[in-house]
Scaffold this active site. Structure first.
Site: not given
Ligand code: AMP
Length: 119
Positions: A31, A88, A101, A103
């Site tokens: 990230d 999310n 995606h 995390h």
């Protein structure tokens, strides 16, 4: 999807990323604004907007994302102390990039799941 999607452009090599693992169907990269000592994003190369669309549209590809996440967790030395894997989703989920995606967060105690208890 293509040129309008940031993560499709990373898959295409048009935008640089620090890739930590690549498979035929998935890509894992660090990230750009890490929230933990280890913060890796794991995506399917094919465009799906969010985890619900992915899981409903291609469950095998969703499994590939999980398998790559587990492999990166192992590579990063997270299996012993643990980690958090988070998708999310949508407005309430705080999703900002609409290419699904995971995390992968770890490397330190991550604290409570949410900053506030909303229940
Ligand atoms: P989300 O809010 O779940 O959609 O998360 C989007 C994540 O993408 C954030 O944690 C950003 O820091 C990250 N991000 C945005 N642009 C890039 C980029 N070019 N390379 C790597 N990560 C990025």
């Amino acid at each position: 999807m293509g040129s309008d999607c940031l993560f499709c452009r990373i898959v295409a090599g048009e935008i640089p990323a620090t890739v930590v693992r690549e498979t035929e169907t998935t890509l894992a990269f660090r990230d750009i604004d890490p929230k933990a000592p280890v913060h890796v994003l794991v995506i399917p190369k094919e465009h799906y907007a969010d985890v619900a669309t992915l899981a409903q549209g291609d469950p095998a590809l969703a499994a590939d994302v999980l398998a790559t996440s587990a492999a990166v967790a192992e590579d990063e030395g997270l299996l012993g102390d643990g980690f958090r894997l988070m998708f999310n989703t949508g407005v309430y989920g705080g999703q900002e990039v609409f290419h699904v995606h995971a995390h992968l967060l770890g490397g330190a105690p991550l604290g409570p799941m949410l900053a506030r208890n909303l229940a």
